[in-house]
Design an enzyme around this catalytic site. Structure first.
Site, PDB file in Angstrom:
ATOM      1  N   GLU A   8      75.086  47.751  27.461  1.00 21.43           N
ATOM      2  CA  GLU A   8      75.024  48.173  26.064  1.00 21.43           C
ATOM      3  C   GLU A   8      76.424  48.602  25.633  1.00 21.43           C
ATOM      4  O   GLU A   8      76.972  49.569  26.182  1.00 21.43           O
ATOM      5  CB  GLU A   8      74.058  49.344  25.909  1.00 21.43           C
ATOM      6  CG  GLU A   8      72.606  48.983  26.162  1.00 21.43           C
ATOM      7  CD  GLU A   8      71.688  50.187  26.021  1.00 21.43           C
ATOM      8  OE1 GLU A   8      70.822  50.170  25.124  1.00 21.43           O
ATOM      9  OE2 GLU A   8      71.840  51.140  26.799  1.00 21.43           O
ATOM     10  N   ASP A  20      73.336  50.637  31.460  1.00 19.66           N
ATOM     11  CA  ASP A  20      72.789  51.428  30.370  1.00 19.66           C
ATOM     12  C   ASP A  20      73.917  52.224  29.709  1.00 19.66           C
ATOM     13  O   ASP A  20      74.731  52.858  30.389  1.00 19.66           O
ATOM     14  CB  ASP A  20      71.727  52.378  30.935  1.00 19.66           C
ATOM     15  CG  ASP A  20      71.069  53.209  29.872  1.00 19.66           C
ATOM     16  OD1 ASP A  20      70.379  52.635  29.019  1.00 19.66           O
ATOM     17  OD2 ASP A  20      71.246  54.449  29.891  1.00 19.66           O
TER      18      ASP A  20
END
Length: 656
Positions: free
Chosen positions: A370, A341
């Site tokens: 990400e 994340d």
């Protein structure tokens, strides 16, 4: 991207786990003694170990003053193992203002309800039958391009299964679940059957470690995505069949993994090391104030996560923690991959260190994340794990928002469409995604939406997708960006979008429920919306059988034909040739028998316009395998060049 995060903990284990700089195994249980260790500031006035018989409430049965040597606070309890296993414990750190900070530490491996106290446990007792042989049934995958990733939330997937289906609604097999919303539901026969019929070979589970936003002692319906870690190295209690039994959540998680592995499906864990829910109550802060966080030049907590703080991965102890946590999930829970994340908050050196350490265990474990942050970080951008820096992180992948938004429209405006909405201008961005995010001589990078320099050095560094848990799901986005869209049109565009994803040279990724036209009632950020918004609508399988059929056949098409999975930038540049684009139309040919494919000169044409299009192709006869929302590898007919006709809002796939 709204997130919740909270408090970290510290664990008890039988087998030691050694960090690079210190031992993260904070509870070593031997036959006649147990040694507890805590990394805390060496200059704090005092640290105490507190032992309890229960997970919450009550007074400690023993309080032991710890001693410090070389920065490690230690206490030895001379009690037999049989007495120690099952006891709860915390560390109590005395601050400079004479305030005590009680915490389970930062690496708890077993916790009681709501994770406030760690527990001494024999992890070997949590292993399912034949755990030592787990993974032997997993098929070999030659590269990440062979992965088909299915992103799911435990509660979303199974909570409404019994509401929506009964045995009369599907042909054969068990259709109900005994454990809606739990880890073990994913290992039940109906779940395994659905995943196998769809064709996915990896499930990406939203955060499954112990998180703070759910009261595990309350059986009332509660919902959160789980981006608020409490104890990073313990499974979440609300997904367990008994949150009050520390061993049960561990056993349930392992049983789920074993069932998926036996079915040939890999397991990816979504990890959230980039921030905590707040600073003051996190176990990082309770153990060693400000040691794990970045601050700005004016002394404020940096907010690259968008949640009020960001962790400092470049500091040795935080880096060690991340490395050892990832290794622990691999060794103890047999995890096959990790999605980071907000990877753009972490520094490049830490990500590369994790990759190197994971390779020592299993080089086939897939790592992606990400490639952005949610705000500015208090660390130089050129040193962060941003998408632009992927060339500096070999064998680590990132999501392609270029491909995603070329298809559906910009992330910051739900009502604005793009290629799927019949709006021209995103053809080069789509081509960039189809090529796998690498440099390609036929892609004009000046016209690509978010980047003008290719960031992937290999196509396996690019995650191809059109929607995920964040933002609107695909059907909601189509409705928001195309006013008055009919159901037939929505289905055509949904199938067209996934055809672009699965014929790209990247690593394909879909959100769970897309195969049954999932919607979230137009909710953009459903991280704490009720089940009525987030649950999968299993009845849609019967309502729209053509959608599931197309998805499964599309996935099988990719699996059967290595031309779509070349996994090497030079091979892609050599074989992938784009045909002249038209407004809202992109076409390409994968020349020859690329990758050893049995098909020659595979041509894919993606037509998002509302008009039938004529496309020039090399002369010859072609077998059509995808047309008008149907896929049949045995053939749907024969067409001849030099021009072919492509129906509105559909894909045409054929081979010579």
């Amino acid at each position: 991207m709204k997130r919740l995060f909270a408090i970290l903990a510290v664990v008890t284990l039988m087998q030691p786990i050694h960090a690079q700089k210190f031992d993260f195994n904070e509870c070593d249980v031997e036959l006649y003694k147990t040694t507890f260790r805590l990394l805390a500031p060496p200059d704090v006035p005092e640290v105490k170990l507190r032992l309890y018989t229960q997970a919450e409430g009550g007074k400690p049965i023993r309080t032991i003053k710890m001693t410090c040597q070389d920065g490690i606070w230690t206490a030895v309890v001379p009690m037999v193992k049989a007495w120690m296993v099952g006891k709860f414990y915390t560390f109590d750190v005395l601050g400079d203002k004479k305030n005590w900070r009680e915490t389970p530490g930062v690496f708890a491996k077993a916790v009681g309800v709501n994770g406030k106290r760690a527990m001494v446990i024999d992890l070997a007792e949590t292993n399912p039958f034949e755990w030592d042989r787990d993974g032997q049934k997993l098929p070999k995958l030659n590269s990440p391009a062979d992965w088909v990733i299915y992103e799911m939330h435990h509660r979303d997937f199974s909570i409404a299964r019994n509401i929506h289906l009964d045995p009369s609604e599907l042909n054969g097999g068990r259709v109900s679940t005994d454990y809606p919303g739990k880890f073990v539901a994913l290992g039940e026969d109906w779940a395994i059957e659905h995943l196998k019929n769809l064709g996915v070979n990896a499930v990406h589970m939203l955060p499954s470690f112990d998180f703070a936003s759910i009261d595990e002692s309350n059986d009332e319906p509660q919902y959160n995505w789980g981006y608020d870690p409490l104890n990073y190295n313990v499974p979440e209690g609300s997904y367990s069949t008994d949150a009050t039994a520390p061993a049960t959540r561990i056993r349930d998680f392992k049983l789920m993994v074993k069932k998926l592995h036996d079915a040939g499906i890999r397991v990816i864990l979504d990890v959230v090391y980039n921030h905590t829910f707040n600073v003051e109550n996190s176990n990082f802060q309770l153990t060693w104030p400000d040691h794990y966080y970045r601050k700005t030049a004016d002394g404020k907590y940096s907010n690259g996560s968008g949640c009020g703080n960001e962790t400092a991965s470049e500091r040795q102890h935080m880096r060690d923690f991340m490395v050892e946590s990832v290794k622990y999930w691999i060794n103890e829970y047999h995890i096959d991959g990790f999605r980071f994340d907000l990877m753009g908050v972490h520094d490049i050196e830490t990500m590369n260190t994790i990759r190197a350490e994971v390779d020592k265990i299993n080089p086939n474990i897939f790592i992606y994340g990400e490639g952005w942050s949610a705000g500015d970080c208090a660390y130089p951008k050129e040193k962060l794990g941003l998408k632009a820096n992927i060339p500096s992180m070999p064998r680590i992948a990132a999501f392609s928002d270029e491909l995603r938004d070329a298809l559906r429209g910009p992330f910051d405006n739900d009502n604005k469409g793009a290629f799927l909405a019949g709006l021209p201008g995103e053809e080069e961005s789509l081509k960039y995604g189809i090529a796998g995010g690498i440099s390609h001589p036929q892609v004009d990078m000046a016209k690509v939406n978010y980047t003008h320099t290719p960031w992937a050095t290999q196509p396996t560094q690019m995650i191809a997708y059109v929607s995920c848990h964040d933002d609107l799901c695909l059907t909601d986005r189509l409705r928001a960006s195309i006013p008055g869209i009919t159901q037939d049109e929505l289905i055509r565009l949904d199938l067209l979008a996934q055809t672009a994803v699965f014929t790209s040279q990247g690593v394909p990724f879909i959100l769970s429920g897309e195969e049954m036209l999932r919607d979230k009632k137009g909710v953009h950020n459903s991280f704490e919306s009720p089940d009525s918004i987030n649950q999968l609508e299993w009845r849609n399988i019967m309502r729209y059988p053509e959608v599931l059929s197309y998805y499964s056949r599309l996935i099988q098409l990719r699996k059967n034909h290595p031309a779509f999975r070349l996994a090497d930038a030079d091979k892609v540049r050599k074989a992938l040739e784009f045909l002249p684009t038209q407004p809202c139309l992109v076409a390409f040919t994968i020349k020859g028998n690329a990758g050893g494919d049995t098909w020659k000169d595979i041509t894919v044409i993606l037509n998002a316009s509302k008009e039938t299009k004529l496309v020039n192709v090399p002369a010859g006869k072609y077998t059509v395998v995808c047309k008008g929302g149907k896929i049949d590898e045995n053939g749907l007919g024969i067409v001849s060049g030099p021009t072919v006709e492509v129906a509105p809002q559909s894909a045409l796939i054929m081979h010579n």
